[in-house]
Write an enzyme that holds these catalytic residues in place. Sequence first.
Site, PDB file in Angstrom:
ATOM      1  N   GLU A  16       0.840  -1.209   0.000  1.00 54.31           N
ATOM      2  CA  GLU A  16       0.000   0.000   0.000  1.00 54.31           C
ATOM      3  C   GLU A  16       0.873   1.257   0.000  1.00 54.31           C
ATOM      4  O   GLU A  16       0.604   2.211  -0.737  1.00 54.31           O
ATOM      5  CB  GLU A  16      -0.913  -0.011   1.214  1.00 54.31           C
ATOM      6  N   GLY A  82     -11.181  -7.710   5.910  1.00 55.29           N
ATOM      7  CA  GLY A  82     -12.055  -8.825   5.591  1.00 55.29           C
ATOM      8  C   GLY A  82     -13.497  -8.363   5.588  1.00 55.29           C
ATOM      9  O   GLY A  82     -13.927  -7.608   6.461  1.00 55.29           O
ATOM     10  N   MET A 180      -7.224  -4.892  11.622  1.00 50.68           N
ATOM     11  CA  MET A 180      -6.394  -5.002  12.812  1.00 50.68           C
ATOM     12  C   MET A 180      -5.816  -3.678  13.326  1.00 50.68           C
ATOM     13  O   MET A 180      -4.991  -3.706  14.243  1.00 50.68           O
ATOM     14  CB  MET A 180      -5.243  -5.988  12.544  1.00 50.68           C
ATOM     15  N   GLU A 181      -6.237  -2.542  12.777  1.00 50.31           N
ATOM     16  CA  GLU A 181      -5.635  -1.276  13.188  1.00 50.31           C
ATOM     17  C   GLU A 181      -6.602  -0.127  13.409  1.00 50.31           C
ATOM     18  O   GLU A 181      -6.387   0.725  14.278  1.00 50.31           O
ATOM     19  CB  GLU A 181      -4.592  -0.808  12.138  1.00 50.31           C
ATOM     20  N   ASP A 204     -10.752 -10.141   1.340  1.00 49.29           N
ATOM     21  CA  ASP A 204     -11.218 -11.498   1.612  1.00 49.29           C
ATOM     22  C   ASP A 204     -12.532 -11.414   2.370  1.00 49.29           C
ATOM     23  O   ASP A 204     -12.980 -10.324   2.729  1.00 49.29           O
ATOM     24  CB  ASP A 204     -10.177 -12.277   2.429  1.00 49.29           C
TER      25      ASP A 204
END
Length: 242
Positions: A16, A82, A180-181, A204
Amino acid sequence: MTAPRPVAIVSAVAEELAALLAEARGVTVQAHAGRRFHVGTLHGAPVVLVLCGIGKVAAAMTTTLLAERYAPHCLVFTGVAGGLGDGVRVGDVVVAESLLQHDMDASPLFPRFEVPLTGRSRFGADPGLTAALAEAAQALGASAPVLHRGLVISGDRFVSAAAECAALRQVLPDALAVEMEGAALAQVCHDLGLPFAVLRTISDRADDSAHVDFTQFIQVAAQASAAIVGRWLQTTAATDQG
């Protein structure tokens, strides 16, 4: 004349950041706390770009460093996530309106998901910045991804099992995506009074094939995020000059 304050752009993975740096100009690199902060311009706007790493602590640490050392006027986080919500598919984009830590649980002392001593579990993104990023995504024309806006949830865990995905959907039925952040970054920005937005491309469906889909899709997701951020910065620069 005072130099304009930069836009802080934070990426979770190297692909990224690389997609953004490919379009940056006049970049100098400054190292702090094991991170490399890339200071320059992107589509005519002053920026500081950084790879924060993965997880809530990494996101919180990076956000604090950015705020204290570079005094950005806003912060944008780009990354993958996700998909959880119905109709949220691989390749879609989610712009967070609020964020929550799904692994925060200090019950019975505090309600599940509530950050202790704050009285809240959800932290809202800046409405204007969120709307501008959503408009930038839709302005890509034929290449525009399907756009969703709403709740994004975060935790220090890569959700990659259908059973865990279903459990999250049951307790947080309005959650669109999991990563996760973002919620840790949101809490820090809230405390610092720093306007922020979180842009997530769905890599995903957070199920049993998540690890395969993530690996295959990360490069495509990185280019999609860079295109949206680029469109937003171009619009912002044009508005400022007008």
